[in-house]
Structures are given as C-alpha cells and as structure tokens.
Design a protein around this motif. Structure first.
Motif, PDB file in Angstrom:
ATOM      1  N   LYS A 225      -5.575 -13.712 -21.873  1.00 52.89           N
ATOM      2  CA  LYS A 225      -5.824 -12.890 -20.710  1.00 52.89           C
ATOM      3  C   LYS A 225      -5.341 -11.474 -20.979  1.00 52.89           C
ATOM      4  N   GLY A 226      -6.008 -10.496 -20.386  1.00 53.33           N
ATOM      5  CA  GLY A 226      -5.617  -9.105 -20.580  1.00 53.33           C
ATOM      6  C   GLY A 226      -5.863  -8.646 -22.004  1.00 53.33           C
ATOM      7  N   PHE A 227      -4.903  -7.935 -22.565  1.00 53.67           N
ATOM      8  CA  PHE A 227      -5.052  -7.409 -23.923  1.00 53.67           C
ATOM      9  C   PHE A 227      -5.168  -8.527 -24.959  1.00 53.67           C
ATOM     10  N   ARG A 228      -4.647  -9.683 -24.659  1.00 54.73           N
ATOM     11  CA  ARG A 228      -4.716 -10.792 -25.620  1.00 54.73           C
ATOM     12  C   ARG A 228      -6.146 -11.263 -25.855  1.00 54.73           C
ATOM     13  N   ARG A 229      -7.029 -10.966 -24.921  1.00 51.78           N
ATOM     14  CA  ARG A 229      -8.415 -11.367 -25.106  1.00 51.78           C
ATOM     15  C   ARG A 229      -9.071 -10.579 -26.238  1.00 51.78           C
ATOM     16  N   ASN A 230      -8.465  -9.468 -26.617  1.00 55.86           N
ATOM     17  CA  ASN A 230      -8.980  -8.675 -27.732  1.00 55.86           C
ATOM     18  C   ASN A 230      -8.086  -8.800 -28.960  1.00 55.86           C
ATOM     19  N   ALA A 231      -7.350  -9.900 -29.040  1.00 54.28           N
ATOM     20  CA  ALA A 231      -6.403 -10.083 -30.143  1.00 54.28           C
ATOM     21  C   ALA A 231      -7.003 -10.852 -31.314  1.00 54.28           C
ATOM     22  N   THR A 232      -8.302 -11.136 -31.266  1.00 54.92           N
ATOM     23  CA  THR A 232      -8.941 -11.838 -32.385  1.00 54.92           C
ATOM     24  C   THR A 232      -9.441 -10.826 -33.411  1.00 54.92           C
ATOM     25  N   PHE A 233      -9.650 -11.285 -34.625  1.00 59.08           N
ATOM     26  CA  PHE A 233     -10.166 -10.400 -35.673  1.00 59.08           C
ATOM     27  C   PHE A 233     -11.563  -9.907 -35.310  1.00 59.08           C
ATOM     28  N   THR A 234     -12.308 -10.738 -34.583  1.00 63.29           N
ATOM     29  CA  THR A 234     -13.634 -10.345 -34.120  1.00 63.29           C
ATOM     30  C   THR A 234     -13.558  -9.062 -33.310  1.00 63.29           C
ATOM     31  N   MET A 235     -12.616  -9.016 -32.364  1.00 62.55           N
ATOM     32  CA  MET A 235     -12.491  -7.842 -31.507  1.00 62.55           C
ATOM     33  C   MET A 235     -11.944  -6.645 -32.270  1.00 62.55           C
ATOM     34  N   TRP A 236     -11.080  -6.894 -33.232  1.00 61.32           N
ATOM     35  CA  TRP A 236     -10.566  -5.788 -34.045  1.00 61.32           C
ATOM     36  C   TRP A 236     -11.716  -5.097 -34.789  1.00 61.32           C
ATOM     37  N   SER A 237     -12.557  -5.874 -35.437  1.00 66.62           N
ATOM     38  CA  SER A 237     -13.670  -5.288 -36.182  1.00 66.62           C
ATOM     39  C   SER A 237     -14.679  -4.655 -35.236  1.00 66.62           C
ATOM     40  N   PHE A 238     -14.861  -5.251 -34.036  1.00 62.83           N
ATOM     41  CA  PHE A 238     -15.764  -4.681 -33.038  1.00 62.83           C
ATOM     42  C   PHE A 238     -15.257  -3.320 -32.578  1.00 62.83           C
ATOM     43  N   LEU A 239     -13.943  -3.181 -32.434  1.00 69.75           N
ATOM     44  CA  LEU A 239     -13.338  -1.905 -32.040  1.00 69.75           C
ATOM     45  C   LEU A 239     -13.606  -0.827 -33.086  1.00 69.75           C
ATOM     46  N   PHE A 240     -13.421  -1.169 -34.360  1.00 72.27           N
ATOM     47  CA  PHE A 240     -13.675  -0.197 -35.428  1.00 72.27           C
ATOM     48  C   PHE A 240     -15.148   0.205 -35.455  1.00 72.27           C
ATOM     49  N   LEU A 241     -16.036  -0.750 -35.164  1.00 75.22           N
ATOM     50  CA  LEU A 241     -17.458  -0.429 -35.124  1.00 75.22           C
ATOM     51  C   LEU A 241     -17.752   0.566 -34.000  1.00 75.22           C
ATOM     52  N   GLY A 242     -17.133   0.350 -32.844  1.00 73.96           N
ATOM     53  CA  GLY A 242     -17.299   1.287 -31.740  1.00 73.96           C
ATOM     54  C   GLY A 242     -16.774   2.668 -32.078  1.00 73.96           C
TER      55      GLY A 242
ATOM     56  N   ALA B  60     -15.579  -1.786 -40.521  1.00 74.38           N
ATOM     57  CA  ALA B  60     -16.209  -2.643 -39.517  1.00 74.38           C
ATOM     58  C   ALA B  60     -17.417  -3.397 -40.035  1.00 74.38           C
ATOM     59  N   ALA B  61     -18.228  -2.776 -40.869  1.00 74.55           N
ATOM     60  CA  ALA B  61     -19.483  -3.402 -41.293  1.00 74.55           C
ATOM     61  C   ALA B  61     -19.258  -4.683 -42.102  1.00 74.55           C
ATOM     62  N   PRO B  62     -18.518  -4.646 -43.215  1.00 76.92           N
ATOM     63  CA  PRO B  62     -18.284  -5.901 -43.943  1.00 76.92           C
ATOM     64  C   PRO B  62     -17.456  -6.891 -43.146  1.00 76.92           C
ATOM     65  N   SER B  63     -16.517  -6.395 -42.327  1.00 81.10           N
ATOM     66  CA  SER B  63     -15.707  -7.287 -41.493  1.00 81.10           C
ATOM     67  C   SER B  63     -16.575  -7.978 -40.445  1.00 81.10           C
ATOM     68  N   GLY B  64     -17.533  -7.253 -39.878  1.00 83.03           N
ATOM     69  CA  GLY B  64     -18.433  -7.842 -38.904  1.00 83.03           C
ATOM     70  C   GLY B  64     -19.283  -8.941 -39.508  1.00 83.03           C
ATOM     71  N   PHE B  65     -19.802  -8.710 -40.710  1.00 83.12           N
ATOM     72  CA  PHE B  65     -20.579  -9.746 -41.390  1.00 83.12           C
ATOM     73  C   PHE B  65     -19.701 -10.944 -41.722  1.00 83.12           C
ATOM     74  N   LEU B  66     -18.456 -10.683 -42.117  1.00 82.06           N
ATOM     75  CA  LEU B  66     -17.524 -11.776 -42.409  1.00 82.06           C
ATOM     76  C   LEU B  66     -17.267 -12.611 -41.156  1.00 82.06           C
ATOM     77  N   VAL B  67     -17.032 -11.940 -40.033  1.00 85.89           N
ATOM     78  CA  VAL B  67     -16.765 -12.638 -38.774  1.00 85.89           C
ATOM     79  C   VAL B  67     -17.915 -13.556 -38.402  1.00 85.89           C
ATOM     80  N   SER B  68     -19.122 -13.025 -38.396  1.00 87.11           N
ATOM     81  CA  SER B  68     -20.279 -13.821 -37.988  1.00 87.11           C
ATOM     82  C   SER B  68     -20.545 -14.965 -38.954  1.00 87.11           C
ATOM     83  N   THR B  69     -20.329 -14.732 -40.238  1.00 91.04           N
ATOM     84  CA  THR B  69     -20.533 -15.787 -41.235  1.00 91.04           C
ATOM     85  C   THR B  69     -19.514 -16.904 -41.057  1.00 91.04           C
ATOM     86  N   VAL B  70     -18.247 -16.545 -40.837  1.00 91.00           N
ATOM     87  CA  VAL B  70     -17.200 -17.549 -40.641  1.00 91.00           C
ATOM     88  C   VAL B  70     -17.455 -18.353 -39.372  1.00 91.00           C
TER      89      VAL B  70
END
Length: 266
Positions: A43-60, A102-112
């Motif tokens: 809940k709150g900031f913890r909802r963005n505590a996954t690696f998925t959200m980290w890479s999404f932030l860098f993409l933004g 973000a780009a290689p991390s995003g592909f890694l996230v979706s592949t995993v």
C-alpha cells in the motif's frame, strides 16, 4: 507522443500510491526453499517497490527528458531572435541513460513475468495466484512498458543504446537486489515464533535460502539483461538494413517481438 507516454507513466505510478486499496498477494517460494508462504500487503509507496515499477519510473523519466528536449528545439526554431538551441548536456545525459537503463530492464521484467513468475504462481496457486498479473495494474506495468519501448525504438527514431554504457542497467539490478534483501524482513509483521520476523521475497529467485540456485538465477538474469542491451543497441541498424523506413514491416516486427515477451492471460 513522448510527453503523453511520460504523463501516462507518472500518473499511473502516482495513482498506485494514492489508491486506498491494499494489494495483497501470497508468496510462492520453491519447494527447496526454507521459507513458508506468507501474504504480503502493498500500500502507498510500497506498491511501487517492485523492480517492475523501478524500471517503469526510469522509462517515464527518459520520455519526459526527450519530450522537453524536443519541445525546446521546436520553440527555439520558432524564435527568430535565437540562432542557436541551448540544451543542457545534463538533460541529454539524463534522458539517454534513463532509456539505456529502462529499455533492457523493461524487456527483462516482461520476460521474467511471462516465462518464470506467471507460470510459477499458476502452478502453485492456480488462477488465484495470477490475479495480480491479470489485473489492470499488472497488465499495464508488464506489457505497456514493452509497447512504449518498441514505439521509441522502432517508430520515433530511437534513442541510441551505447555499448560503452552497458554497466548502468546491471547497476540498477544490483541496487534492487540489495534493496529487496534489506526489505525481506520488513514486508510483513509475521514472525517465526521466536520474535524474529520471517523473511519474504516478492521474487522467488531472490530467496537467499535456496543457496546456489539463487546465485545461478542471478547469473541468468544478468546474461538475459546483457542480451537485451546488446539487441537494443543494434535495433536501429537492423531495422534500417532489413526493413527500411516502411511502416507496415516495422509494425509487424513490433507485434512479433511483443508477443514473445508479453502475456495477458493464463
């Protein structure tokens, strides 16, 4: 386009934080793990505590930086009193490095997610275990990132991914590994009965009780990340050499790549 992508990502991340609903899921440790299944509430900031959200932030951040640069050039071209466009080199570096992370991390996230996390949760918990992946948040964060990256790389000209910057993406991964190990006893208040909190891992392959299995998993993840980085560094050359500037072949290539790494249902 880039500005709209950036706004979408930041609004999405902010909404996850302010959303009053608590996201709860059950961990799925491997059979060889010494950990028990536990429910983790985000809940709150913890909802963005996954690696998925980290890479999404860098993409933004990358899209925002690129949008600012593009707008600045456009405004300077309309300004007849200015003969030169002044763009901060730090903004250029920020935009480029953010995309290279973000780009290689995003592909890694979706592949995993497609080939490891989704099948593991489905095998252990059935359809109940994949509710998070099939939710609006899950589908957007694990699939929209690929769409945004492919649009940038294949249609918008593509930010260059330079081989001399190959260390930056793994650095983010290393930081996240340290973070997730530090958070392992902080996700829940459940304890082992002796007053000590039970460790929990959002990603089962980061489970420190697995011994060499964890080490092997990290090596595989690093290799996959490097492969995606190398492919992205060559994507513009490959597209121009084999597909040219034709829109339809590029859209077909984008669809084929997306189908290989994205997943939408059990």
């Amino acid at each position: 386009v880039r500005l709209s992508f950036a706004l979408f990502i930041f609004i999405f991340l902010i909404y996850r934080i302010v959303d009053p609903q608590t996201f709860e899921f059950e961990t799925s440790p491997l059979q060889s793990s010494k950990l028990r299944k536990n429910k983790i509430q985000l809940k709150g900031f913890r909802r963005n505590a996954t690696f998925t959200m980290w890479s999404f932030l860098f993409l933004g951040c990358s899209f925002l930086g690129s949008a600012i640069i593009t707008l600045q050039i456009a405004f300077d071209n309309d300004d007849t009193t200015s003969s030169k466009t002044h763009i901060s080199p730090w903004l250029l570096r920020f935009s480029l490095l953010s995309f290279e992370i973000a780009a290689p991390s995003g592909f890694l996230v979706s592949t995993v997610v497609r080939y490891a996390l989704w099948p593991n949760h489905l095998a252990q918990q059935g359809s109940k275990g994949t509710i998070g992946f099939r939710s609006f948040y899950g589908l957007v964060s694990h699939n929209a990132n690929i769409f945004f990256i492919l649009v940038e790389s294949c249609l918008l000209g593509g930010l260059p991914v330079r081989m001399e910057h190959i260390a930056f993406a793994p650095t983010l991964g290393i930081v996240y590994i340290v973070f997730t190990w530090w958070m392992s006893t902080r996700w829940t208040t459940a304890n082992n009965g002796d007053g000590n909190r039970s460790p929990n891992f959002i990603y089962f392959f980061l489970d420190t009780t697995l011994g060499w299995t964890t080490s092997k998993a990290l090596v595989v993840l690093l290799l996959v990340l490097i492969i995606f980085f190398v492919l992205l560094s060559q994507v513009n050359l490959l597209l121009e050499q084999y597909l040219g500037n034709a829109l339809l072949p590029r859209l077909i290539a984008m669809s084929g790549i997306a189908l290989c790494v994205c997943r939408f249902q059990d």
